[in-house]
Every structure is written in structure tokens, then in C-alpha cells.
Design a protein around this motif. Structure first.
Motif, mmCIF file in Angstrom:
data_model
loop_
_atom_site.group_PDB
_atom_site.id
_atom_site.type_symbol
_atom_site.label_atom_id
_atom_site.label_comp_id
_atom_site.label_asym_id
_atom_site.label_seq_id
_atom_site.Cartn_x
_atom_site.Cartn_y
_atom_site.Cartn_z
ATOM 1 N N TYR A 67 -0.890 -16.581 -3.872
ATOM 2 C CA TYR A 67 -1.458 -17.924 -4.068
ATOM 3 C C TYR A 67 -2.236 -18.376 -2.834
ATOM 4 O O TYR A 67 -3.301 -18.991 -2.953
ATOM 5 N N THR A 68 -1.716 -18.064 -1.661
ATOM 6 C CA THR A 68 -2.409 -18.426 -0.425
ATOM 7 C C THR A 68 -3.757 -17.722 -0.343
ATOM 8 O O THR A 68 -4.779 -18.338 0.015
ATOM 9 N N ALA A 69 -3.771 -16.426 -0.685
ATOM 10 C CA ALA A 69 -5.014 -15.656 -0.656
ATOM 11 C C ALA A 69 -6.028 -16.204 -1.666
ATOM 12 O O ALA A 69 -7.232 -16.268 -1.379
ATOM 13 N N LEU A 70 -5.550 -16.614 -2.827
ATOM 14 C CA LEU A 70 -6.436 -17.196 -3.834
ATOM 15 C C LEU A 70 -6.986 -18.545 -3.358
ATOM 16 O O LEU A 70 -8.182 -18.828 -3.483
ATOM 17 N N ARG A 71 -6.111 -19.357 -2.821
ATOM 18 C CA ARG A 71 -6.543 -20.681 -2.351
ATOM 19 C C ARG A 71 -7.591 -20.562 -1.254
ATOM 20 O O ARG A 71 -8.565 -21.324 -1.202
ATOM 21 N N ASN A 72 -7.398 -19.584 -0.362
ATOM 22 C CA ASN A 72 -8.313 -19.408 0.763
ATOM 23 C C ASN A 72 -9.550 -18.585 0.421
ATOM 24 O O ASN A 72 -10.398 -18.338 1.290
ATOM 25 N N GLY A 73 -9.647 -18.129 -0.835
ATOM 26 C CA GLY A 73 -10.801 -17.345 -1.240
ATOM 27 C C GLY A 73 -10.875 -15.978 -0.593
ATOM 28 O O GLY A 73 -11.959 -15.403 -0.443
ATOM 29 N N GLN A 74 -9.724 -15.423 -0.246
ATOM 30 C CA GLN A 74 -9.692 -14.120 0.432
ATOM 31 C C GLN A 74 -9.725 -12.946 -0.538
ATOM 32 O O GLN A 74 -9.910 -11.800 -0.112
ATOM 33 N N VAL A 75 -9.531 -13.221 -1.827
ATOM 34 C CA VAL A 75 -9.532 -12.168 -2.843
ATOM 35 C C VAL A 75 -10.376 -12.614 -4.032
ATOM 36 O O VAL A 75 -10.664 -13.803 -4.203
ATOM 37 N N PHE A 76 -10.756 -11.659 -4.847
ATOM 38 C CA PHE A 76 -11.586 -11.940 -6.023
ATOM 39 C C PHE A 76 -10.744 -12.464 -7.188
ATOM 40 O O PHE A 76 -11.187 -13.302 -7.966
ATOM 41 N N HIS B 247 -14.620 -5.662 -4.747
ATOM 42 C CA HIS B 247 -13.817 -6.848 -5.031
ATOM 43 C C HIS B 247 -12.334 -6.515 -4.902
ATOM 44 O O HIS B 247 -11.878 -5.456 -5.353
ATOM 45 N N ILE B 248 -11.579 -7.426 -4.316
ATOM 46 C CA ILE B 248 -10.146 -7.217 -4.084
ATOM 47 C C ILE B 248 -9.323 -8.056 -5.065
ATOM 48 O O ILE B 248 -9.604 -9.239 -5.279
ATOM 49 N N VAL B 249 -8.284 -7.443 -5.643
ATOM 50 C CA VAL B 249 -7.342 -8.131 -6.523
ATOM 51 C C VAL B 249 -5.971 -8.109 -5.859
ATOM 52 O O VAL B 249 -5.482 -7.049 -5.449
ATOM 53 N N ALA B 250 -5.360 -9.283 -5.729
ATOM 54 C CA ALA B 250 -4.047 -9.409 -5.085
ATOM 55 C C ALA B 250 -2.933 -9.383 -6.129
ATOM 56 O O ALA B 250 -3.017 -10.057 -7.158
ATOM 57 N N LEU B 251 -1.901 -8.605 -5.851
ATOM 58 C CA LEU B 251 -0.757 -8.474 -6.761
ATOM 59 C C LEU B 251 0.529 -8.563 -5.958
ATOM 60 O O LEU B 251 0.586 -8.102 -4.817
ATOM 61 N N ASP B 252 1.568 -9.147 -6.577
ATOM 62 C CA ASP B 252 2.845 -9.112 -5.860
ATOM 63 C C ASP B 252 3.414 -7.694 -5.928
ATOM 64 O O ASP B 252 3.141 -6.928 -6.860
ATOM 65 N N THR B 253 4.182 -7.344 -4.933
ATOM 66 C CA THR B 253 4.634 -5.971 -4.741
ATOM 67 C C THR B 253 5.441 -5.450 -5.920
ATOM 68 O O THR B 253 5.293 -4.287 -6.330
ATOM 69 N N GLU B 254 6.300 -6.307 -6.497
ATOM 70 C CA GLU B 254 7.131 -5.866 -7.615
ATOM 71 C C GLU B 254 6.271 -5.450 -8.796
ATOM 72 O O GLU B 254 6.448 -4.379 -9.378
ATOM 73 N N PHE B 255 5.315 -6.296 -9.172
ATOM 74 C CA PHE B 255 4.447 -5.997 -10.314
ATOM 75 C C PHE B 255 3.624 -4.735 -10.056
ATOM 76 O O PHE B 255 3.450 -3.899 -10.952
ATOM 77 N N ALA B 256 3.136 -4.601 -8.838
ATOM 78 C CA ALA B 256 2.270 -3.467 -8.509
ATOM 79 C C ALA B 256 2.984 -2.133 -8.639
ATOM 80 O O ALA B 256 2.340 -1.099 -8.866
ATOM 81 N N ASN B 257 4.302 -2.140 -8.517
ATOM 82 C CA ASN B 257 5.046 -0.881 -8.507
ATOM 83 C C ASN B 257 5.896 -0.641 -9.754
ATOM 84 O O ASN B 257 6.674 0.304 -9.796
ATOM 85 N N ARG B 258 5.745 -1.502 -10.751
ATOM 86 C CA ARG B 258 6.495 -1.315 -11.995
ATOM 87 C C ARG B 258 5.660 -0.563 -13.016
ATOM 88 O O ARG B 258 4.441 -0.768 -13.102
ATOM 89 N N SER B 259 6.316 0.285 -13.811
ATOM 90 C CA SER B 259 5.596 1.046 -14.834
ATOM 91 C C SER B 259 5.019 0.127 -15.908
ATOM 92 O O SER B 259 3.982 0.431 -16.512
ATOM 93 N N ASP B 260 5.706 -1.013 -16.163
ATOM 94 C CA ASP B 260 5.196 -1.960 -17.146
ATOM 95 C C ASP B 260 4.396 -3.080 -16.466
ATOM 96 O O ASP B 260 4.159 -4.130 -17.053
#
Length: 307
Positions: free
Chosen positions: A198-207, A158-171
Motif C-alpha cells: 500500500y505504501t508503494a502504491l500510495r507513493n507511486g513507486q510501482v505500476f 513496469h513493476i507490480v508489487a505483491l505480498d510475499t505470501e501470495f507471491a509464493n503460493r501455488s494458488d
């Protein structure tokens, strides 16, 4: 007779100029995203009905907006408690909503900034499921539920989509994975621009994907918000923040803005944001429609202390 009429007309014209000149000028700042533009428009249009001459400066970055207010170039900004706590005051302590508000109120007061009555919405982070996934997994209602499914079905990748800023922050991602003991790694996450999540979620491309709780696309794309049951994400309650010097000169402002702030909850902000981001309506029209539908009555000066 003509001279008298001309004199009276000239006197009225001068009187009108004098009244216009006497209007207090208030400089309102707004950051670069939709919600901030709407909040600034709501504030500007409302305060103009109260006799203020409002100048709005939009499209500002967080740091620039804060610097401009602290230096006296802006009078009022709608700020978020979590932004002030973490980004401006560098507090990493985990606090609940009430504690966060009181802490930033105290810390920012030292900088000449006053937090007025807060709104009822918090634009914080959340994880969401596409409708198709939500229908297939009705048992996933919290982030802990999601974590369990990701572990149990690791072979499904299963794939989880994250924005780049959040993915690379310690918090951000690191802390979330630790707190929820999540089975997320480079293979199971996709980093992308926040809008593309949001586009990936709308299109069902990620879990699942990282979203913001007052984003208008949540309803439009039929996304299911998951409860942050371990309270990892900071509180981001919005409130108008005013310079102390300006409030001292215009003490009625606190009472005037209180009813506007109290009208704004998560559901309301999602609907307002959706009109701009999804329906492509102008923020000024959205604000005007809202104020027309919700006549506001400021708290009387004598009752302010009772609120």
C-alpha cells in the motif's frame, strides 16, 4: 421502616445479581487484523444490548481460532468462505460466491459449526493502480487490460508489487499469471510485506499492486481497483459462524445477527477499516458510532423461516 428499606434494597441487589448471572455468556473470537477486530466489537456491543454477556478474545491466528472453535473454547467467529473452503476443508475447486457458501456450510456442519446469514462484503484479493497510473492509463479497468499493457510495454519495465505470501503460493501468483497469461517474472515483481504494498502504491513507486477489497487504505490512497474479469480470486464473503451446540441453546441468535450482517457491504467495511487504519480511531469507538447510526431490529422468531 429502616429495616424494611434495608430488606427491600438487599432483595433488589440479590435480584440484580441473579439477573446478571442469568445472562448467557458468548465467547467471540477475532483474528489478528483490523477488520476482524471491528467485526468482533460490532458483535459484542450489539449482543450486549440483547442481554448477552460477551467475552472477546482477539489477536488470534486463523488456525488457532478455528481449532478453538472446533474444540468448544470459542462460540462465534466471523469467518470468510474462501478461508474455510481452501484452508480448512482443502477444496481447490473453482466455485462462485453462492456455491462457495453452500459448500462450506455443508462441510462445516459436519464439524458442529453453523454458518449464519452472510454479510454483503467479500474481502478478497484484487489488483489496484496508483492514482497517477490510473489517470495515465484510463483504458486499464480489468486485470486482462493490465496484462495487455504489461505485454505491450515490456520495455518500460513496469513493476507490480505483491505480498510475499501470495507471491509464493501455488494458488497465488503462479495461478494468476497462468490464467491471465501475464508477463510477470522476477524482474517485474517486487515481494514485500502487505502493508508496504500500500505504501508503494500510495507513493507511486510501482505500476500496480496486490490489495484486499475491503481495506480502508483503498479510498484513502485513491487507488483504483481492477475487475477480476476471469474470476481468478476466490470468494471471501464474511459471515458469523456459531457452534451448533450454542445455537441449539440460544436459537434466537441467528435472527438477532442477521440484520447486522446485512448492513455490512464492501463500501461500509472499507469506511470502517479506514477509520481505524487511516484515522487511527479505536475499534470500539468505530463500532459504537456505527451501531448508534444504524439501529438494528432483529428478525422476529416467527418470520425466520421466511427469510
Amino acid at each position: 421502616m429502616k429495616r424494611s428499606c434495608l430488606f427491600i434494597g438487599f432483595a433488589l441487589l440479590l435480584s440484580g445479581f441473579a439477573q446478571a448471572a442469568e445472562k448467557p455468556v458468548i465467547r467471540v473470537g477475532a483474528r489478528v487484523f483490523t477488520e476482524q477486530t471491528i467485526l468482533a466489537e460490532l458483535t459484542a456491543q450489539y449482543l450486549r444490548t440483547k442481554g448477552y454477556d460477551v467475552n472477546v478474545t482477539g489477536g488470534l491466528g486463523s488456525t488457532l481460532a478455528r481449532s478453538a472453535q472446533e474444540s468448544g473454547q470459542l462460540d462465534l467467529i466471523w469467518e470468510y468462505t474462501g478461508v474455510s473452503l481452501v484452508s480448512y476443508n482443502h477444496v481447490d475447486e473453482k466455485l462462485d460466491s453462492a456455491q462457495t457458501f453452500e459448500r462450506v456450510k455443508t462441510l462445516d456442519a459436519k464439524k458442529g459449526l453453523v454458518w449464519l446469514s452472510p454479510s454483503k462484503f467479500s474481502n478478497t484479493y484484487a489488483l489496484a493502480l496508483p492514482k497517477k497510473v490510473a489517470d495515465q492509463y484510463p483504458q486499464i479497468n480489468t486485470i486482462s487490460d493490465l496484462s495487455r499493457v504489461l505485454k505491450d510495454q515490456v520495455k518500460d519495465k513496469h513493476i507490480v508489487a505483491l505480498d510475499t505470501e501470495f507471491a509464493n503460493r501455488s494458488d497465488g501468483l503462479i495461478g494468476m499469471v497462468k490464467q491471465y497469461d501475464m508477463n510477470l517474472n522476477r524482474e517485474s515483481i517486487r515481494q514485500m510485506d502487505a502493508g508496504l504494498v500500500y505504501t508503494a502504491l500510495r507513493n507511486g513507486q510501482v505500476f500496480a499492486g496486490l490489495v484486499y477489497t475491503t481495506d480502508g487504505r483503498l479510498n484513502a490512497f485513491q487507488l483504483k481497483l481492477l475487475e477480476d474479469d476471469k474470476h481468478y480470486f476466490p470468494d471471501y464473503t464474511a459471515a458469523p459462524v456459531i457452534r451448533q451446540e450454542y445455537l441449539d441453546a440460544h436459537p434466537d441468535l441467528a435472527a438477532q445477527l442477521k440484520p447486522l450482517a446485512e448492513l455490512l457491504d464492501d463500501t461500509t467495511m472499507r469506511a470502517l477499516n479506514a477509520r481505524v487504519d487511516v484515522d487511527h480511531d479505536s475499534p470500539s469507538i468505530v463500532a459504537a458510532d456505527f451501531l448508534r447510526e444504524h439501529p438494528l431490529h432483529p428478525v422476529p422468531q416467527d418470520n425466520k423461516e421466511k427469510q
